[in-house]
Design a protein around this motif. Sequence first.
Motif, PDB file in Angstrom:
ATOM      1  N   LEU A 174       0.840  -1.195   0.000  1.00 22.21           N
ATOM      2  CA  LEU A 174       0.000   0.000   0.000  1.00 22.21           C
ATOM      3  C   LEU A 174       0.876   1.247   0.000  1.00 22.21           C
ATOM      4  N   LYS A 175       0.410   2.278  -0.671  1.00 21.60           N
ATOM      5  CA  LYS A 175       1.122   3.554  -0.643  1.00 21.60           C
ATOM      6  C   LYS A 175       0.876   4.209   0.709  1.00 21.60           C
ATOM      7  N   VAL A 176       1.947   4.677   1.334  1.00 20.43           N
ATOM      8  CA  VAL A 176       1.853   5.250   2.679  1.00 20.43           C
ATOM      9  C   VAL A 176       2.427   6.658   2.688  1.00 20.43           C
ATOM     10  N   LEU A 177       1.668   7.572   3.289  1.00 19.97           N
ATOM     11  CA  LEU A 177       2.121   8.942   3.506  1.00 19.97           C
ATOM     12  C   LEU A 177       2.153   9.173   5.006  1.00 19.97           C
ATOM     13  N   GLY A 178       3.330   9.431   5.554  1.00 20.82           N
ATOM     14  CA  GLY A 178       3.473   9.625   6.987  1.00 20.82           C
ATOM     15  C   GLY A 178       3.511  11.098   7.351  1.00 20.82           C
ATOM     16  N   PHE A 179       2.768  11.478   8.385  1.00 22.66           N
ATOM     17  CA  PHE A 179       2.687  12.865   8.827  1.00 22.66           C
ATOM     18  C   PHE A 179       3.354  13.009  10.198  1.00 22.66           C
ATOM     19  N   ASP A 180       4.147  14.055  10.365  1.00 19.10           N
ATOM     20  CA  ASP A 180       4.724  14.352  11.671  1.00 19.10           C
ATOM     21  C   ASP A 180       5.037  15.844  11.734  1.00 19.10           C
ATOM     22  N   ILE A 181       4.861  16.425  12.925  1.00 20.37           N
ATOM     23  CA  ILE A 181       5.133  17.856  13.089  1.00 20.37           C
ATOM     24  C   ILE A 181       6.614  18.133  13.298  1.00 20.37           C
ATOM     25  N   ASP A 182       7.404  17.072  13.494  1.00 24.53           N
ATOM     26  CA  ASP A 182       8.842  17.215  13.706  1.00 24.53           C
ATOM     27  C   ASP A 182       9.551  17.184  12.358  1.00 24.53           C
ATOM     28  N   ALA A 183       9.983  18.347  11.883  1.00 25.21           N
ATOM     29  CA  ALA A 183      10.606  18.440  10.565  1.00 25.21           C
ATOM     30  C   ALA A 183      11.878  17.614  10.480  1.00 25.21           C
ATOM     31  N   ARG A 184      12.569  17.463  11.614  1.00 22.24           N
ATOM     32  CA  ARG A 184      13.795  16.665  11.616  1.00 22.24           C
ATOM     33  C   ARG A 184      13.493  15.212  11.258  1.00 22.24           C
ATOM     34  N   LYS A 185      12.440  14.655  11.851  1.00 21.75           N
ATOM     35  CA  LYS A 185      12.060  13.283  11.541  1.00 21.75           C
ATOM     36  C   LYS A 185      11.667  13.142  10.077  1.00 21.75           C
ATOM     37  N   VAL A 186      10.893  14.084   9.592  1.00 22.48           N
ATOM     38  CA  VAL A 186      10.451  14.045   8.194  1.00 22.48           C
ATOM     39  C   VAL A 186      11.647  14.046   7.254  1.00 22.48           C
ATOM     40  N   ASP A 187      12.580  14.937   7.512  1.00 25.25           N
ATOM     41  CA  ASP A 187      13.767  15.039   6.647  1.00 25.25           C
ATOM     42  C   ASP A 187      14.601  13.758   6.707  1.00 25.25           C
ATOM     43  N   MET A 188      14.776  13.214   7.891  1.00 25.22           N
ATOM     44  CA  MET A 188      15.568  11.986   8.026  1.00 25.22           C
ATOM     45  C   MET A 188      14.929  10.826   7.261  1.00 25.22           C
ATOM     46  N   LEU A 189      13.621  10.667   7.397  1.00 22.04           N
ATOM     47  CA  LEU A 189      12.945   9.566   6.725  1.00 22.04           C
ATOM     48  C   LEU A 189      13.010   9.715   5.211  1.00 22.04           C
ATOM     49  N   ASN A 190      12.779  10.910   4.732  1.00 23.17           N
ATOM     50  CA  ASN A 190      12.820  11.118   3.287  1.00 23.17           C
ATOM     51  C   ASN A 190      14.224  10.965   2.724  1.00 23.17           C
ATOM     52  N   ALA A 191      15.228  11.110   3.589  1.00 25.99           N
ATOM     53  CA  ALA A 191      16.617  10.870   3.184  1.00 25.99           C
ATOM     54  C   ALA A 191      17.024   9.413   3.384  1.00 25.99           C
ATOM     55  N   GLY A 192      16.065   8.575   3.805  1.00 26.47           N
ATOM     56  CA  GLY A 192      16.350   7.160   4.000  1.00 26.47           C
ATOM     57  C   GLY A 192      17.077   6.854   5.288  1.00 26.47           C
ATOM     58  N   GLN A 193      16.981   7.756   6.277  1.00 22.57           N
ATOM     59  CA  GLN A 193      17.645   7.556   7.554  1.00 22.57           C
ATOM     60  C   GLN A 193      16.628   7.181   8.626  1.00 22.57           C
ATOM     61  N   SER A 194      17.129   6.661   9.744  1.00 25.60           N
ATOM     62  CA  SER A 194      16.255   6.236  10.837  1.00 25.60           C
ATOM     63  C   SER A 194      16.657   6.904  12.138  1.00 25.60           C
ATOM     64  N   TYR A 195      15.682   7.131  13.009  1.00 25.41           N
ATOM     65  CA  TYR A 195      15.938   7.685  14.338  1.00 25.41           C
ATOM     66  C   TYR A 195      15.471   6.720  15.434  1.00 25.41           C
ATOM     67  N   ILE A 196      15.090   5.503  15.036  1.00 21.37           N
ATOM     68  CA  ILE A 196      14.723   4.459  15.988  1.00 21.37           C
ATOM     69  C   ILE A 196      15.644   3.280  15.750  1.00 21.37           C
ATOM     70  N   GLU A 197      16.342   2.872  16.776  1.00 18.42           N
ATOM     71  CA  GLU A 197      17.422   1.904  16.630  1.00 18.42           C
ATOM     72  C   GLU A 197      16.993   0.617  15.931  1.00 18.42           C
ATOM     73  N   ARG A 198      15.869   0.042  16.337  1.00 19.76           N
ATOM     74  CA  ARG A 198      15.475  -1.259  15.790  1.00 19.76           C
ATOM     75  C   ARG A 198      14.945  -1.164  14.364  1.00 19.76           C
ATOM     76  N   LEU A 199      14.585   0.028  13.916  1.00 21.49           N
ATOM     77  CA  LEU A 199      14.128   0.220  12.535  1.00 21.49           C
ATOM     78  C   LEU A 199      15.324   0.689  11.721  1.00 21.49           C
ATOM     79  N   THR A 200      15.976  -0.243  11.092  1.00 24.75           N
ATOM     80  CA  THR A 200      17.256   0.023  10.458  1.00 24.75           C
ATOM     81  C   THR A 200      17.119   0.897   9.227  1.00 24.75           C
TER      82      THR A 200
END
Length: 435
Positions: A39-65
């Motif tokens: 399914l196509k997923v669009l994730g929303f968050d008010i934390d711009a840092r998280k948004v930028d990291m995810l769109n850059a293919g990075q993670s901020y949760i250890e177990r989610l590589t």
Amino acid sequence: MDNLDTLGVSIANKSAVVGIYGLGYVGLPLALRFAEVGLKVLGFDIDARKVDMLNAGQSYIERLTVDLIQTARRQGFEATADFARTREVDALIICVPTPLDAHREPDLSFIVNTIDAALPHMRAGQLVSLESTTWPGTTDEVLAPRLRARGLVPGDNCALVFSPEREDPGNPHYGTKDIPKVIGGHTPRCLALGKALYEHAIHTMVPVSNTRAAEMTKLLENIHRSVNIGLVNEMKIVADKMGINIHEVIDAAATKPFGFVPYKPGPGLGGHCIPIDPFYLTWKAREYGINTRFIELAGEINHYMPQWVVGKIADALNERGKAVKGSRILVLGLAYKKNIDDTRESPAVEIMDLLQAKGAHIDYSDPHVPVFPRKRDYYFDLQSVTLTADSIASYDCVVLATDHDSFDYVLLQQHAQVTVDTRGRLSVADNTVAA
């Protein structure tokens, strides 16, 4: 074919777009799972840092590589802070925090702010699912009226369900797809649509009669744990006064093949659920003239445990002719349980705060949390200390708050001046104090 029929078709053929609101320890694993099944997923968050990291293919949760994030990105997952894009999604799944306020009463501001930000961009034919743990009645009494004010009537031209999150960070046996999913609908039609959506991602669905039953189910699960942990923590205090090893007692009792479930004592409750959720029910129960004394007593015991640990630290230092004030104390483990990086409501942080208030010099060591995270109530300008023979020996006291498997416990006991063990992990020794 009406709006909900159209929604049902898009869910069935997996053309529906799923919006996940809140990309934390609950929302992000769910987003990755929906992406994984196509399914196509669009994730929303008010934390711009998280948004930028995810769109850059990075993670901020250890177990989610990083590999998991990058795979989801290739599957079409995208993060955004623009709530106007709500119009693009067919399902809105709300996974935001539900903390307590300064008076230890429910704080629904994250839920309310999220739905209010999305509503101007909503349209007929969308499904709303609330996953945030809350008091029974929230879905019907808080969300439904807001939808109706927008002209969206649950069961008529939109769908509304409650399906509590059941994530257990660090559990090697049960991930998002494996944990049965409880779900209740505002109407039977709402339930059918919500169940059809989640069935794509979750192996087992557990439908209940309505949203209130689903909301109460999650509270019962967490209150069950809170009460039993409160019991074993109280037993630990009694056993300590009697010179009995509570962990030995629990292990012995657990050999009974029926009628006993072992719970482990600790320095207090952590995580977003168990320290908080019981108070959501006690608050709502007062509306019905009910005093939930049993639940509140367990909460009081668990809330007291960090103070009890600090008292044991003071006693251990005093036995060695030292005061808490001016002592160098190292807290091992910042996460609320072992082998994860989640520090939400961690008793280790409260212990650090109490010790610092008494004049101690505080450091911490946690390989899963290299830098002290941003928190609403506490802040320490600290980085994790690397454990060596010299670093351990340099502290007047070491406090084992979270028993990560990666700690070298032999090295710890060989070189610590005194260790206060809140988890029953260390062997009996002259320089070890059980707490």
